[in-house]
Design a protein around this motif. Structure first.
Motif, PDB file in Angstrom:
ATOM      1  N   HIS A  75       0.834  -1.276  -0.051  1.00 24.75           N
ATOM      2  CA  HIS A  75       0.081   0.004  -0.031  1.00 24.75           C
ATOM      3  C   HIS A  75       0.993   1.247  -0.061  1.00 24.75           C
ATOM      4  N   ILE A  76       1.914   1.228   0.755  1.00 29.22           N
ATOM      5  CA  ILE A  76       2.810   2.586   0.989  1.00 29.22           C
ATOM      6  C   ILE A  76       3.666   2.628  -0.251  1.00 29.22           C
ATOM      7  N   LEU A  77       3.983   1.569  -0.898  1.00 26.45           N
ATOM      8  CA  LEU A  77       4.829   1.599  -1.950  1.00 26.45           C
ATOM      9  C   LEU A  77       3.951   2.075  -3.181  1.00 26.45           C
ATOM     10  N   ALA A  78       2.820   1.491  -3.257  1.00 22.52           N
ATOM     11  CA  ALA A  78       2.050   1.976  -4.535  1.00 22.52           C
ATOM     12  C   ALA A  78       1.457   3.259  -4.397  1.00 22.52           C
ATOM     13  N   GLY A  79       1.527   4.006  -3.373  1.00 22.51           N
ATOM     14  CA  GLY A  79       1.336   5.404  -3.198  1.00 22.51           C
ATOM     15  C   GLY A  79       2.554   5.998  -3.486  1.00 22.51           C
ATOM     16  N   MET A  80       3.551   5.596  -3.774  1.00 18.91           N
ATOM     17  CA  MET A  80       4.873   6.208  -4.111  1.00 18.91           C
ATOM     18  C   MET A  80       5.222   5.887  -5.410  1.00 18.91           C
ATOM     19  N   GLY A  81       4.389   5.147  -6.288  1.00 24.17           N
ATOM     20  CA  GLY A  81       4.375   4.785  -7.779  1.00 24.17           C
ATOM     21  C   GLY A  81       5.478   3.576  -7.821  1.00 24.17           C
ATOM     22  N   ILE A  82       5.509   2.866  -6.702  1.00 25.91           N
ATOM     23  CA  ILE A  82       6.524   1.704  -6.725  1.00 25.91           C
ATOM     24  C   ILE A  82       5.692   0.412  -6.931  1.00 25.91           C
ATOM     25  N   ASP A  83       6.157  -0.537  -7.850  1.00 24.92           N
ATOM     26  CA  ASP A  83       5.677  -1.989  -8.118  1.00 24.92           C
ATOM     27  C   ASP A  83       5.473  -2.728  -6.710  1.00 24.92           C
ATOM     28  N   ASP A  84       4.662  -3.733  -6.712  1.00 23.01           N
ATOM     29  CA  ASP A  84       4.659  -4.802  -5.566  1.00 23.01           C
ATOM     30  C   ASP A  84       5.937  -5.497  -5.380  1.00 23.01           C
ATOM     31  N   PRO A  85       6.605  -5.411  -4.608  1.00 23.09           N
ATOM     32  CA  PRO A  85       8.006  -5.920  -4.031  1.00 23.09           C
ATOM     33  C   PRO A  85       8.105  -7.319  -4.148  1.00 23.09           C
ATOM     34  N   TYR A  86       6.713  -7.758  -3.913  1.00 25.33           N
ATOM     35  CA  TYR A  86       6.576  -9.175  -3.381  1.00 25.33           C
ATOM     36  C   TYR A  86       6.196 -10.087  -4.699  1.00 25.33           C
TER      37      TYR A  86
END
Length: 189
Positions: A166-177
């Motif tokens: 959720h946090i990363l998506a808000g920063m425009g970063i793809d799912d790290p998992y």
């Protein structure tokens, strides 16, 4: 979360750019906001997060190298190998938050995060992702550990990973998992 953040980002070793340091700072802030919204360090008596009860939060981030992180990992976790990120939390759980008493003007010291440059570079290359995205993810991950999240049991791991996504998506970063493209999900290769 209305508290001010006193974030000390220090380069101990390695080649860390200003843009990486700024991104790490942004990641820590985003993780704290999301954690407060999620109820991290929940104080049962006051029925709100400890993160929402303080005026100032202190966190230290040390940007280092594999040699230093290996030593810390050996000394504090009994694992004689470098790792990507280490977190040293001042408070371990919601129970600590409920029992935590401090003067109104006292800062809440959450702890320390240490990131190893070479391990992060290697992992980003292996996972076919931008190094900056990996550093941001690890900064979020480390920050969540400082406010009580863990991944030792499946339910806790799933919740922590969902919050990270959720946090990363808000920063425009793809799912790290998400599985790496062309990688077998079962074997990881």
């Amino acid at each position: 979360m209305t508290a001010l953040l006193d974030l000390d980002v220090a380069v101990e070793a390695g080649n860390w750019s200003d843009s990486e340091q700024e991104a790490i700072t942004g990641a820590v802030k985003a993780a704290l906001l999301a954690a407060a919204e999620d109820g991290a360090l929940w104080d049962e008596e006051d029925e709100k997060s400890l993160l929402d009860q303080v005026g100032l939060i202190e966190i230290s981030v040390t940007l280092s190298d594999d040699a230093s992180v290996r030593e810390l990992n050996r000394d504090y976790r009994g694992k004689d190998a470098p790792t990507n990120v280490l977190s040293f939390a001042a408070l371990e759980s919601d129970e600590d938050a409920s029992d935590f008493a401090m003067a109104p003007d006292m800062p809440l010291m959450l702890g320390d995060i240490v990131i190893a440059r070479e391990t992060c570079e290697r992992e980003a290359l292996e996972q076919n992702k931008p190094l900056l995205h990996h550093l941001i993810h690890l900064s979020v991950h480390g920050t969540l550990h400082l406010v009580g999240y863990d991944h030792m049991v499946d339910d806790e791991a799933e919740h922590m990973e969902q919050l990270e996504r959720h946090i990363l998506a808000g920063m425009g970063i793809d799912d790290p998992y998400a599985p790496i493209e062309d990688q077998d999900v079962e074997t990881g290769q």
